[in-house]
Write a protein that holds these residues in place. Structure first.
Motif, PDB file in Angstrom:
ATOM      1  N   ALA A 322      15.546 -34.122  93.164  1.00 31.32           N
ATOM      2  CA  ALA A 322      16.777 -34.193  93.073  1.00 31.32           C
ATOM      3  C   ALA A 322      16.836 -35.173  93.696  1.00 31.32           C
ATOM      4  O   ALA A 322      18.221 -35.653  93.675  1.00 31.32           O
ATOM      5  CB  ALA A 322      17.107 -32.859  94.455  1.00 31.32           C
ATOM      6  N   GLU A 323      16.175 -36.086  93.611  1.00 27.02           N
ATOM      7  CA  GLU A 323      16.807 -37.495  94.650  1.00 27.02           C
ATOM      8  C   GLU A 323      17.890 -38.240  93.192  1.00 27.02           C
ATOM      9  O   GLU A 323      18.437 -38.570  93.268  1.00 27.02           O
ATOM     10  CB  GLU A 323      16.104 -37.953  94.773  1.00 27.02           C
ATOM     11  CG  GLU A 323      15.196 -38.107  96.218  1.00 27.02           C
ATOM     12  CD  GLU A 323      16.383 -37.628  97.101  1.00 27.02           C
ATOM     13  OE1 GLU A 323      17.178 -38.824  97.651  1.00 27.02           O
ATOM     14  OE2 GLU A 323      15.573 -37.028  98.507  1.00 27.02           O
ATOM     15  N   ASP A 324      17.520 -37.991  92.608  1.00 30.92           N
ATOM     16  CA  ASP A 324      17.735 -38.224  90.388  1.00 30.92           C
ATOM     17  C   ASP A 324      19.643 -37.308  90.698  1.00 30.92           C
ATOM     18  O   ASP A 324      18.840 -35.987  91.296  1.00 30.92           O
ATOM     19  CB  ASP A 324      17.459 -37.770  89.850  1.00 30.92           C
ATOM     20  CG  ASP A 324      17.913 -37.875  88.209  1.00 30.92           C
ATOM     21  OD1 ASP A 324      19.201 -38.305  88.579  1.00 30.92           O
ATOM     22  OD2 ASP A 324      17.378 -37.865  87.184  1.00 30.92           O
ATOM     23  N   ALA A 325      20.780 -37.814  91.227  1.00 33.98           N
ATOM     24  CA  ALA A 325      21.913 -37.114  90.945  1.00 33.98           C
ATOM     25  C   ALA A 325      21.935 -36.468  90.246  1.00 33.98           C
ATOM     26  O   ALA A 325      22.467 -35.052  90.988  1.00 33.98           O
ATOM     27  CB  ALA A 325      23.069 -38.270  91.238  1.00 33.98           C
ATOM     28  N   PHE A 331      19.535 -28.181  91.614  1.00 32.59           N
ATOM     29  CA  PHE A 331      18.855 -27.923  92.970  1.00 32.59           C
ATOM     30  C   PHE A 331      17.891 -27.094  93.486  1.00 32.59           C
ATOM     31  O   PHE A 331      16.809 -26.437  93.577  1.00 32.59           O
ATOM     32  CB  PHE A 331      18.704 -28.670  93.854  1.00 32.59           C
ATOM     33  CG  PHE A 331      17.751 -28.758  95.262  1.00 32.59           C
ATOM     34  CD1 PHE A 331      16.329 -29.741  94.925  1.00 32.59           C
ATOM     35  CD2 PHE A 331      18.389 -28.063  96.081  1.00 32.59           C
ATOM     36  CE1 PHE A 331      15.778 -28.545  95.934  1.00 32.59           C
ATOM     37  CE2 PHE A 331      16.815 -27.982  97.516  1.00 32.59           C
ATOM     38  CZ  PHE A 331      15.607 -28.001  97.525  1.00 32.59           C
ATOM     39  N   ILE A 332      19.815 -25.553  93.745  1.00 29.44           N
ATOM     40  CA  ILE A 332      19.311 -24.734  94.222  1.00 29.44           C
ATOM     41  C   ILE A 332      19.668 -23.615  93.464  1.00 29.44           C
ATOM     42  O   ILE A 332      17.991 -22.429  93.817  1.00 29.44           O
ATOM     43  CB  ILE A 332      20.842 -24.335  94.945  1.00 29.44           C
ATOM     44  CG1 ILE A 332      21.065 -25.361  96.182  1.00 29.44           C
ATOM     45  CG2 ILE A 332      20.514 -22.872  95.226  1.00 29.44           C
ATOM     46  CD1 ILE A 332      20.315 -25.060  96.746  1.00 29.44           C
ATOM     47  N   SER A 373      18.407 -35.409  98.627  1.00 26.61           N
ATOM     48  CA  SER A 373      19.615 -36.934  97.422  1.00 26.61           C
ATOM     49  C   SER A 373      20.882 -36.730  99.013  1.00 26.61           C
ATOM     50  O   SER A 373      22.060 -36.896  98.002  1.00 26.61           O
ATOM     51  CB  SER A 373      19.967 -36.298  96.180  1.00 26.61           C
ATOM     52  OG  SER A 373      20.689 -36.721  95.687  1.00 26.61           O
ATOM     53  N   GLY A 374      20.678 -36.771  99.928  1.00 31.65           N
ATOM     54  CA  GLY A 374      21.687 -37.003 101.040  1.00 31.65           C
ATOM     55  C   GLY A 374      22.544 -36.105 101.759  1.00 31.65           C
ATOM     56  O   GLY A 374      23.335 -36.267 102.639  1.00 31.65           O
ATOM     57  N   SER A 375      22.198 -34.942 101.094  1.00 31.57           N
ATOM     58  CA  SER A 375      22.955 -33.636 101.337  1.00 31.57           C
ATOM     59  C   SER A 375      21.621 -32.750 102.114  1.00 31.57           C
ATOM     60  O   SER A 375      20.809 -33.085 102.236  1.00 31.57           O
ATOM     61  CB  SER A 375      23.610 -33.078 100.076  1.00 31.57           C
ATOM     62  OG  SER A 375      25.204 -34.486  99.096  1.00 31.57           O
ATOM     63  N   SER A 376      21.865 -32.052 102.931  1.00 28.22           N
ATOM     64  CA  SER A 376      21.379 -31.425 103.196  1.00 28.22           C
ATOM     65  C   SER A 376      21.343 -29.884 102.293  1.00 28.22           C
ATOM     66  O   SER A 376      22.786 -29.670 101.451  1.00 28.22           O
ATOM     67  CB  SER A 376      22.395 -30.243 104.699  1.00 28.22           C
ATOM     68  OG  SER A 376      23.469 -29.800 104.430  1.00 28.22           O
ATOM     69  N   SER A 377      20.313 -29.351 102.793  1.00 27.25           N
ATOM     70  CA  SER A 377      20.247 -27.830 101.581  1.00 27.25           C
ATOM     71  C   SER A 377      21.587 -26.893 102.229  1.00 27.25           C
ATOM     72  O   SER A 377      22.133 -25.966 101.071  1.00 27.25           O
ATOM     73  CB  SER A 377      18.954 -27.037 102.075  1.00 27.25           C
ATOM     74  OG  SER A 377      18.238 -27.870 102.056  1.00 27.25           O
ATOM     75  N   ALA A 378      22.396 -27.676 103.429  1.00 25.18           N
ATOM     76  CA  ALA A 378      23.099 -25.902 103.454  1.00 25.18           C
ATOM     77  C   ALA A 378      24.809 -26.162 103.315  1.00 25.18           C
ATOM     78  O   ALA A 378      24.919 -25.435 102.766  1.00 25.18           O
ATOM     79  CB  ALA A 378      23.835 -25.942 105.381  1.00 25.18           C
TER      80      ALA A 378
END
Length: 731
Positions: A322-325, A331-332, A373-378
């Motif tokens: 998921a590091e790939d934008a 991802f979810i 990827s710079g975000s949280s799962s939340a």
């Protein structure tokens, strides 16, 4: 009394350097008389005088820096070379000697510089002199040598296991360095020595067990005797040189390798072991393995661990992908599919045993609480819900599929520790769906709120439910307003006006500004105020123009184009009805807008796709020196165009809002606990506070400690005068 003579930095430090050089010679065993009390007082007094001189001759900071540099120079020039030239046991002896000398050096220099510790360091909250000294050794010596020392110690332990004689006192002294270097916490001992030592222990006894299997036919009896003797010897090692914290873990390693060796061999078998079965989706073989090991005491635990690690590895691989934008957007969905797959294993192959439910839960907690990827799962969960629930979202699903997906999102949320962060992101996105009529289906909106309420409690969804209710009331309010205008035609502003009245406490906080509206809009605002006062006199309206939208007609030569813009943009454009050319400063003065907002407005109108305004000079960015004029030659094939404002990354504000809410939540939790307990110990208060707050977020111990101190200053609680670790509630 005559003024004290000023000691310049160079002069004072030259004297201190002589003392430091003398100390180094003593440590190196060179002929040098020891320090006497007069020497000590002269050095202490020099530091004292240099720290108490009036500025600019107060050299506290320079002395603090020089204190550290003295260690750095000695360690780099003398200690490190002496260690690099020795190996194995000789290197260990040198390391013990150098650590002992270093502690002496820290003790003497911290005495000389003691005045810094008492005043300068205390006021600045800098690391203490002792801490600086030990940190220098850790960073310059320990970081380089600890790996070699660890290998040498483990090699000697293995020599002893094979019956050889070793210097146990030396090992005890070396391992004390791993303990002392952390200055309290055991992390360096645990990570740099204990973990590799335990791995070596497991490998050693695994090899032994393999040999014993081949050597003795009466294997069970032989293995039991060997295990007992080995456990006794390992306990003896703990008593003589290993840290007591290692005892339980060390004995468990030995027991695992010697007493459960058959199980481990079978589970780890390359082509038929547990990992291979999971990897190849061998459902029947996994069921057979479960039935076999469910009869062995604690036999399922290793399988549970492998199951957990396998899920963690697959989940972590998803996180890395998921590091790939492009992949982060799905991802979810991928995580939901992963959860479905392994939940089927738990229910079918492992008969819903609690060990495997726990393994699944812990594995998902590991990778779902990592950054993606710079975000949280939340945040990603909230975005996924938004894509399902909004019109034109990227997830095109049937009603049944939407319900199923929402159900699974709520299940995944149980594994996320920052549930309050999800709530805030979800609330932000819900507000945009509701306010801009982007919600695809009201029933689905209510459905997920019901699911969240069951999972996280009524408090979790109370604001969101309030938002949905607000929109229903706002529609009724708008109908009443239209009826009011129909009955009072003289008050009609001459424009179609829709106002959404919201309850402040339910919605995310929005920035309100004293925007200077055009006269036409001012009239609209006044008419609505008059109407609203007929409904209630107890509520105050705060206008949030940043969320408003306007449809205005732009005349471009012979063509009229309808522009769908925000209120800020509309107010800016209407300035050009009376002026042909305006400077940035003039627009800012007339609109009374903050620079941050005005730059976004002008950028959308002069630098983006639709250039309604002409900017001088022409560029992609807006400057305070720019001039703007109406682009009468603008044209577009559409008769109605929407001009969006540049997106603002709201993530930072959401995180800040959540942090603020967490402070309030921690305060409330501490006060509740103390109100019921009256008197409570520090550790118990922390524990109970964490238990109370864990449902919404994982509180940081430092944050709780900070809130306790704040509540003390605000007289909610107080420290016991005799025991500072005890707190009392102040009514």
């Amino acid at each position: 009394m005559a003024d004290r003579k000023i000691i310049e930095l160079e002069q004072g430090w030259e004297f201190m350097e002589k003392g430091i050089t003398k100390l180094k010679k003593i440590l190196e065993g060179l002929p040098e008389p020891p320090f006497n009390s007069k020497d000590y007082m002269m050095h202490y007094t020099t530091i004292y005088n240099m720290c108490t001189q009036k500025p600019p001759h107060d050299y506290s900071q320079q002395l603090y820096d020089n204190y550290k540099q003295a260690f750095v120079d000695y360690l780099k020039e003398t200690v490190l070379p002496s260690l690099r030239e020795k190996h194995d046991e000789f290197m260990l002896r040198e390391l013990v000697n150098r650590w002992s000398n270093h502690k002496v050096m820290v003790r003497w220099l911290s005495r000389f510089f003691y005045y810094l510790d008492r005043y300068f360091i205390a006021r600045r909250s800098f690391p203490s002199l002792n801490e600086v000294g030990y940190t220098c050794f850790r960073e310059l010596i320990y970081q380089e040598i600890s790996g070699k020392a660890k290998d040498a110690v483990i090699a000697l332990i293995d020599v002893e296991r094979e019956g050889g004689q070793i210097d146990r006192a030396l090992l005890k002294n070396v391992l004390d360095i791993y303990v002392d270097i952390g200055m309290g916490p055991m992390e360096y001992y645990d990570n740099d020595f204990e973990t590799p030592m335990l791995e070596d222990t497991a490998a050693y006894y695994s090899r032994k067990a393999s040999c014993w299997i081949l050597e003795d036919s009466s294997f069970n009896l032989f293995m039991a005797m060997q295990s007992e003797e080995c456990l006794k010897k390992e306990k003896d090692r703990v008593d003589h040189y290993l840290h007591s914290n290692s005892e339980q873990k060390l004995l468990e390693k030995v027991q695992n390798e010697l007493l459960l060796v058959f199980e481990n061999q079978l589970l780890e078998k390359e082509n038929s072991g547990c990992r291979a079965l999971l990897k190849d989706d061998k459902v029947d073989d996994l069921s057979r393995m479960y039935r076999l090991y469910s009869k062995v005491p604690k036999g399922l635990e290793p399988i549970g661990s492998i199951f957990k690690q396998h899920i963690t590895d697959e989940g972590t691989a998803l996180v890395q992908q998921a590091e790939d934008a492009a992949l982060s957007k799905v991802f979810i969905r991928k995580v939901i599919e992963l959860h479905d797959k392994f939940m089927a294993y738990v229910t079918d192959s492992f008969q819903s045993h609690t060990i495997f439910h726990k393994a699944l839960k812990e594995a998902f907690e590991v990778f779902l609480n990592k950054g993606v990827s710079g975000s949280s799962s939340a945040e990603l969960l909230a975005t996924f819900c938004d894509n399902i629930l909004k019109k034109g979202g990227s997830e095109k699903l049937s009603d049944e599929a939407i319900e199923d997906s929402l159900e699974k999102v709520v299940k995944l949320l149980a594994y996320v520790s920052d549930k309050d962060l999800f709530a805030e992101f979800y609330r932000k996105k819900l507000s945009r769906r509701l306010l801009f009529d982007k919600s695809a289906n009201d029933d689905h909106e209510r459905s997920i709120l019901t699911k969240l309420k069951q999972q996280c409690g009524g408090q979790f969804t109370s604001k969101m439910e309030g938002m949905v209710t607000d929109l229903t009331l706002a529609r009724e309010n708008q109908t009443s307003f239209e009826e009011y205008l129909g009955q009072n035609s003289d008050t009609n502003p001459g424009l179609d006006l829709t106002v959404t009245v919201l309850t402040t406490g339910f919605w995310p906080s929005y920035k309100s500004s004293d925007l200077n509206l055009p006269d036409e809009m001012v009239k609209c605002v006044e008419v609505f105020k008059q109407f609203y006062q007929t409904k209630t006199k107890h509520r105050k309206l705060t206008w949030v123009y940043s969320l408003g939208s306007c449809n205005i007609s732009g005349k471009f030569g012979q063509k009229t184009i309808e522009l769908v813009v925000g209120t800020y943009q509309a107010a800016a454009l209407m300035l050009f009805n009376t002026s042909d050319r305006l400077s940035y400063t003039e627009i800012a003065a007339q609109l009374n807008l903050a620079d941050e907002d005005l730059v976004r407005v002008l950028q959308s109108l002069a630098c983006a796709k639709y250039k309604i305004l002409i900017k001088e000079p022409s560029s992609r960015t807006v400057s305070t020196t720019d001039y703007f004029s109406f682009n009468s030659s603008f044209t577009d094939r559409m008769r109605r165009i929407r001009i969006p404002l540049p997106q603002v990354d709201e993530r930072k504000k959401v995180v800040e809002d959540v942090d603020k809410d967490r402070r309030y939540a921690i305060d409330a939790s501490i006060v509740r606990i103390m109100k019921s307990r009256k008197v409570l110990g520090y550790q118990q208060l922390i524990t109970e506070c964490v238990e109370q707050l864990n449902r919404m977020f994982k509180p940081d111990f430092k944050a709780i400690k900070k809130r306790i101190e704040d509540l003390i200053t605000r007289d909610y609680i107080e420290r016991d005068k005799e025991n500072p670790q005890l707190f009392r509630y102040l009514a």
